[in-house]
Design an enzyme around this catalytic site. Sequence first.
Site, PDB file in Angstrom:
ATOM      1  N   CYS A  92       0.816  -1.210   0.000  1.00  0.00           N
ATOM      2  CA  CYS A  92       0.000   0.000   0.000  1.00  0.00           C
ATOM      3  C   CYS A  92       0.853   1.265   0.000  1.00  0.00           C
ATOM      4  O   CYS A  92       1.707   1.444   0.865  1.00  0.00           O
ATOM      5  CB  CYS A  92      -0.945   0.001   1.194  1.00  0.00           C
ATOM      6  SG  CYS A  92      -2.330  -1.102   0.908  1.00  0.00           S
TER       7      CYS A  92
ATOM      8  N   CYS B  96      -1.910  -1.072  -3.900  1.00  0.00           N
ATOM      9  CA  CYS B  96      -3.095  -0.405  -3.378  1.00  0.00           C
ATOM     10  C   CYS B  96      -2.749   0.997  -2.913  1.00  0.00           C
ATOM     11  O   CYS B  96      -1.562   1.337  -2.781  1.00  0.00           O
ATOM     12  CB  CYS B  96      -3.763  -1.231  -2.294  1.00  0.00           C
ATOM     13  SG  CYS B  96      -2.912  -1.257  -0.751  1.00  0.00           S
TER      14      CYS B  96
END
Length: 244
Positions: free
Chosen positions: A69, A150
């Site tokens: 992420c 992400c």
Amino acid sequence: LGLGLGLTHGRTSGGIKDTFLKRCQKFNDLNCQNVWDAFQRAYINRDPCTVTTDAYDPFIEAVSFKSQCNRGLLWSKTKEVAHSFSQKRDCLVTLEDTPLGAILNDLTWCGKQGSDETFTSGCPGYSACDNNTVRSYWKRASAAFADTACGDVSVMLSGSIQTPFDPNSIFASIEVKRLRSPKVRRLNVVLVVEKNAVTNCTNGSLKNLQNVLDAGIGYGCKEVTRDQIDKCSSDPEIACGACW
Ligand code: ZNA
């Protein structure tokens, strides 16, 4: 004849297997003999131009990813600069900083019908055929890496070529398509401009990139000089968010 072939066998397959295992062992959580077996099964005893991306599925599964992420860094035509940055700073991670990329980066391999060996020379070139042993691997590994992306995703593209977003690249044909909203929030293009720059963020191919992005994914582009990137690579005092 028998002696000559035996020697070649020992050198070629021993060489890549040793490299593979040595690189694999740096990642403590992997059973590297199993990982090597799964890898070999993709291409052994096959014509080197008939290895599909799917053939690597068991290998990909044997080497799982941590999700990345806000740290995922993709690249296209910027291999050297992307890695010189990501290897020195923890804030961005390329495929080659993860096991799937690190184990095979810069290696060439293929099999042959009727043989159980791994060859490292005499393999078809990267663009010699569609289902090329090495290119199919990078397609499959890139897909897996893009799937773990992400939040904010970065990509380094080259300002030294007319088409930084090259439709034939793995970045365009595979990775971009796998970035999905809302898991991925934004794609930030770092357009690496050197003295020989031929384009900037208004480049037409970058318009195409915006157009193919999944609806809901934000887009940004910054022209960043190679010097700026190098400065941030070598100065940990500069916060990553302040690099560009
Ligand atoms: N580590 C690798 O060797 C590698 C990694 C190879 C191919 C793809 N990747 C993934 S996909 C990487 O992690 C990036 O996120 C993505 C880059 O792929 P791309 O968009 O197709 O970028 P590119 O710069 O055109 O090609 C990437 C690499 O593939 C190059 O640096 C070369 O090592 C190799 N390559 C590409 N075209 C050729 C080639 N090698 C020989 N002949 C070619 N015509």
